[in-house]
Write a protein that holds these residues in place. Structure first.
Motif, PDB file in Angstrom:
ATOM      1  N   UNK A   1      36.676 -32.687  53.681  1.00 65.07           N
ATOM      2  CA  UNK A   1      35.764 -33.251  52.597  1.00 65.07           C
ATOM      3  C   UNK A   1      35.945 -32.110  51.486  1.00 65.07           C
ATOM      4  N   UNK A   2      35.690 -30.662  51.780  1.00 70.81           N
ATOM      5  CA  UNK A   2      35.966 -29.529  50.744  1.00 70.81           C
ATOM      6  C   UNK A   2      37.384 -29.811  50.381  1.00 70.81           C
TER       7      UNK A   2
ATOM      8  N   UNK B   1      40.843 -39.371  43.645  1.00 68.04           N
ATOM      9  CA  UNK B   1      40.135 -39.013  44.630  1.00 68.04           C
ATOM     10  C   UNK B   1      39.100 -40.027  45.477  1.00 68.04           C
TER      11      UNK B   1
ATOM     12  N   UNK C   1      37.732 -32.406  47.865  1.00 66.25           N
ATOM     13  CA  UNK C   1      36.915 -31.957  46.509  1.00 66.25           C
ATOM     14  C   UNK C   1      37.629 -30.818  45.808  1.00 66.25           C
ATOM     15  N   UNK C   2      38.397 -30.084  46.480  1.00 59.00           N
ATOM     16  CA  UNK C   2      38.988 -29.001  45.806  1.00 59.00           C
ATOM     17  C   UNK C   2      38.175 -27.565  46.040  1.00 59.00           C
ATOM     18  N   UNK C   3      37.442 -27.729  46.937  1.00 58.23           N
ATOM     19  CA  UNK C   3      36.802 -26.445  47.328  1.00 58.23           C
ATOM     20  C   UNK C   3      37.562 -25.603  48.612  1.00 58.23           C
ATOM     21  N   UNK C   4      38.098 -26.531  49.251  1.00 61.47           N
ATOM     22  CA  UNK C   4      39.234 -25.675  50.371  1.00 61.47           C
ATOM     23  C   UNK C   4      40.560 -25.969  50.138  1.00 61.47           C
ATOM     24  N   UNK C   5      41.473 -25.067  50.405  1.00 62.02           N
ATOM     25  CA  UNK C   5      42.781 -25.354  50.283  1.00 62.02           C
ATOM     26  C   UNK C   5      43.364 -25.231  48.731  1.00 62.02           C
TER      27      UNK C   5
ATOM     28  N   UNK D   1      37.032 -38.557  40.571  1.00 61.29           N
ATOM     29  CA  UNK D   1      38.075 -39.109  40.028  1.00 61.29           C
ATOM     30  C   UNK D   1      38.608 -40.203  40.647  1.00 61.29           C
TER      31      UNK D   1
ATOM     32  N   UNK E   1      35.681 -29.459  56.526  1.00 65.75           N
ATOM     33  CA  UNK E   1      36.750 -28.903  55.669  1.00 65.75           C
ATOM     34  C   UNK E   1      37.785 -29.944  55.047  1.00 65.75           C
TER      35      UNK E   1
ATOM     36  N   UNK F   1      28.251 -36.913  42.655  1.00 70.10           N
ATOM     37  CA  UNK F   1      29.289 -36.621  42.076  1.00 70.10           C
ATOM     38  C   UNK F   1      30.097 -37.818  41.733  1.00 70.10           C
TER      39      UNK F   1
END
Lengths: 312, 276
Positions: free
Chosen positions: B193-194, B80, B197-201, B77, B191, B74
């Motif tokens: 890391x998620x 990030x 990346x936008x998968x948590x929070x 951006x 968590x 991946x």
């Protein structure tokens, strides 16, 4: 089909009145007098033009502009509010197709999204229309039929349950679009399935075709308190609707086409909702699709929803 | 392209590996924190030696991975990318027990400390003695610490005595209150890391431009992070739709996920349509 209030004429009941007016024109001089019993001046000419308005995709730039102005005037007459109706084109950047992902291990069933959507999209408060249904499901079961939509007497999340919000899935191969006899509904280039409310005849074919219960019908004239009307609207989105037309989630087209997040996402207190551009490999949604266990509702129907659910 | 891919791979490798590292240091901290709050110094030594070992392995691992070619890397951006680099640099930093200050993260977070009831902490803590007992009576007495099964005390995350205006990493680094995700990330790396990346929070504002990212503490009270049940918004009055009641189709969710990359198909389709 009589108008109780002297409300402006909708496309459908205008049919009848135009008929009367037409007959009057034929018979002599009283034509305008008859018509102006109901409508006067600009209102009358607006209604006439609305009646002959072309399909959204067939209108020229000027015709669209005129249509937007007409809707604004109508809202002023009907609701007494100054709204702006826009026509923001698909996102300026090339290659944008919207997608949504929802983390069902985070959703707790608070229903914040439901009511944020109601406010943003000018949904009728009475009778109530909700674009989002939050279903309370048995853990371990995936049977939508046994889900409970009317939970909420006790605090959530309840033990042994999980929550599954369902809204328009913006299918790539949308059955509703195929079913529509008047082409009043279609997929936009950015993947949003939209409705031209002026072309919808309310036949319900799309409701029957949609496997996600995503389409909602205005059985009655929508009621929204004047001060709660969202005045920033889009032609294909949250502009005021009338009795007799279908409506549904548009991924908040009026927001997302301007780069903003949909209202349901902004309202979600758990961060379960993720929205973004599917064609951007660096977007959050792509990260989720590539790294999480995702599924879609009723995948076997091959409707290709652009709405994924995931767990972590 | 290749170079940046390699870089990314290295970063991701490092992230994964650091996850492991955090796991180890979590274990350590749990032991150590529980047993030795008073023996603060010995704790730090244990952790430091443990992590420098880890770091060496880390470097080797990274080099290995740079040789490998993998397509599904991946590309982050730039914003990030920088965060990830920084998070990595942060945890790799040799800590000689001196307090270091971290650069502000390159994305917007709604600021926190300005809202606290008790900020600036040093208004009182300039003179305040450190409380060795696990009980607060004079101040902060309503503060319930229910995190990590009671294995840590205030000083796992806050400095003793001075520097109370900052959070404290397990390696005694200074963390600004507005960057508290770095604190949480020590033990909840997956968590974090998620989250990065936008998968948590949650991120708000814009899907296309700079995002505003909510810190962990916007949703989790750091002292008692489990999210408590609450009453939902009103029950819908009822839906008048022919579909709901009369449906006789089985409404099962199909969990089988197609492995073909849907977005690739979609991209292709739209490209074809646009070039028509």
């Amino acid at each position: 089909m009589t108008d109780k209030k002297a409300a402006p004429i909708s496309r459908r009941n205008f049919f009848k009145k135009a008929g009367t007016a037409g007959a009057a024109i034929a018979s002599g001089t009283t034509a305008l007098a008859v018509a102006s019993d109901v409508l006067e001046g600009e209102a009358y000419s607006d209604a006439l033009k609305e009646y002959f308005q072309k399909h959204y995709r067939d209108m020229s730039k000027d015709e669209v502009k005129a249509a937007l102005a007409r809707i604004e005037r109508k809202a002023k007459r009907k609701h007494g509010v100054d709204i702006t109706v826009e026509n923001t084109a698909p996102y300026a950047r090339e290659d944008t197709v919207f997608g949504y992902a929802l983390n069902i291990s985070k959703c707790k069933g608070y229903r914040k999204c439901v009511y944020a959507c109601v406010e943003e999209n000018n949904l009728s408060r009475d009778p109530e229309i909700h674009y989002i249904r939050v279903l309370e499901m048995e853990k371990g079961s995936m049977d939508l039929e046994k889900s409970n939509h009317y939970f909420g007497e006790d605090p959530v999340p309840k033990a042994g349950k999980f929550y599954l919000p369902v809204q328009c899935q913006h299918c790539e191969d949308p059955p509703c679009v195929k079913a529509c006899p008047t082409q009043a509904t279609w997929s936009e280039p950015d993947g949003i399935v939209v409705i031209d409310y002026n072309w919808c005849i309310g036949c319900h074919y799309c409701v029957i075709a949609c496997p996600y219960w995503a389409r909602h019908f205005n059985w009655e004239e929508p009621v929204i308190p004047k001060e709660e009307i969202n005045t920033e609207t889009h032609y294909l989105g949250n502009r005021p609707r009338e009795r007799g037309v279908m409506e549904k989630c548009t991924f908040c087209i009026q927001r997302t086409r301007k780069g903003k997040m949909p209202a349901c996402l902004e309202a979600c207190p758990t961060g379960a909702r993720v929205f973004g551009n599917l064609l951007d490999p660096k977007s959050e949604i792509r990260y989720i699709l590539e790294n999480k266990t995702v599924f879609r509702l009723k995948e076997e129907l091959n409707t290709e929803p652009k709405f994924w659910y995931y767990t972590d | 392209m290749r170079n940046s891919e390699k870089q990314t791979m290295a970063v991701i490798g490092a992230i994964l590996f650091l996850g492991l590292l955090m796991g180890v240091s979590l274990l350590l901290s749990q032991f150590v924190v529980a047993e030795a709050q008073e023996k603060e110094t010995s704790q730090i030594q244990t952790e430091d030696s443990a992590s420098s070992e880890q770091e060496e392995e880390d470097k080797e691992e990274e080099e290995d991975e740079e040789d490998e070619e993998e397509e599904e890397a991946v590309e982050l951006e730039p914003g990030f990318q920088k965060v990830v680099d920084e998070v990595r640099a942060f945890w790799k930093r040799e800590s000689e027990s001196e307090i270091e200050e971290l650069v502000i993260s390159p994305f917007r977070v709604p600021p926190r400390k300005e809202q606290y009831e008790y900020y600036p902490c040093m208004d009182c803590h300039e003179e305040q003695e450190v409380q060795p007992e696990r009980e607060l009576t004079e101040e902060h007495e309503d503060l319930v610490l229910d995190h990590g099964k009671q294995r840590f005390w205030c000083l796992t995350c806050h400095f003793a005595g001075k520097e109370k205006n900052y959070l404290r990493s397990l390696k005694e680094q200074k963390i600004d209150f507005n960057e508290s995700h770095l604190l949480c990330g020590q033990c909840h790396f997956e968590r974090q890391k998620d989250w990065l990346m936008g998968a948590h929070g949650k991120r708000v504002g814009s899907w296309s431009e700079e995002r505003t990212i909510l810190l962990c503490v916007e949703c989790h009270n750091p002292h008692s992070p489990a999210i408590k049940p609450q009453l939902p918004d009103p029950i819908p009055k009822g839906i008048r739709e022919i579909r709901m009641e009369r449906s006789n189709q089985p409404h099962k969710i199909e969990t089988k996920h197609e492995l073909i990359k849907v977005w690739d198909r979609i991209a292709l389709k739209y490209k074809n349509e646009r070039t028509k």
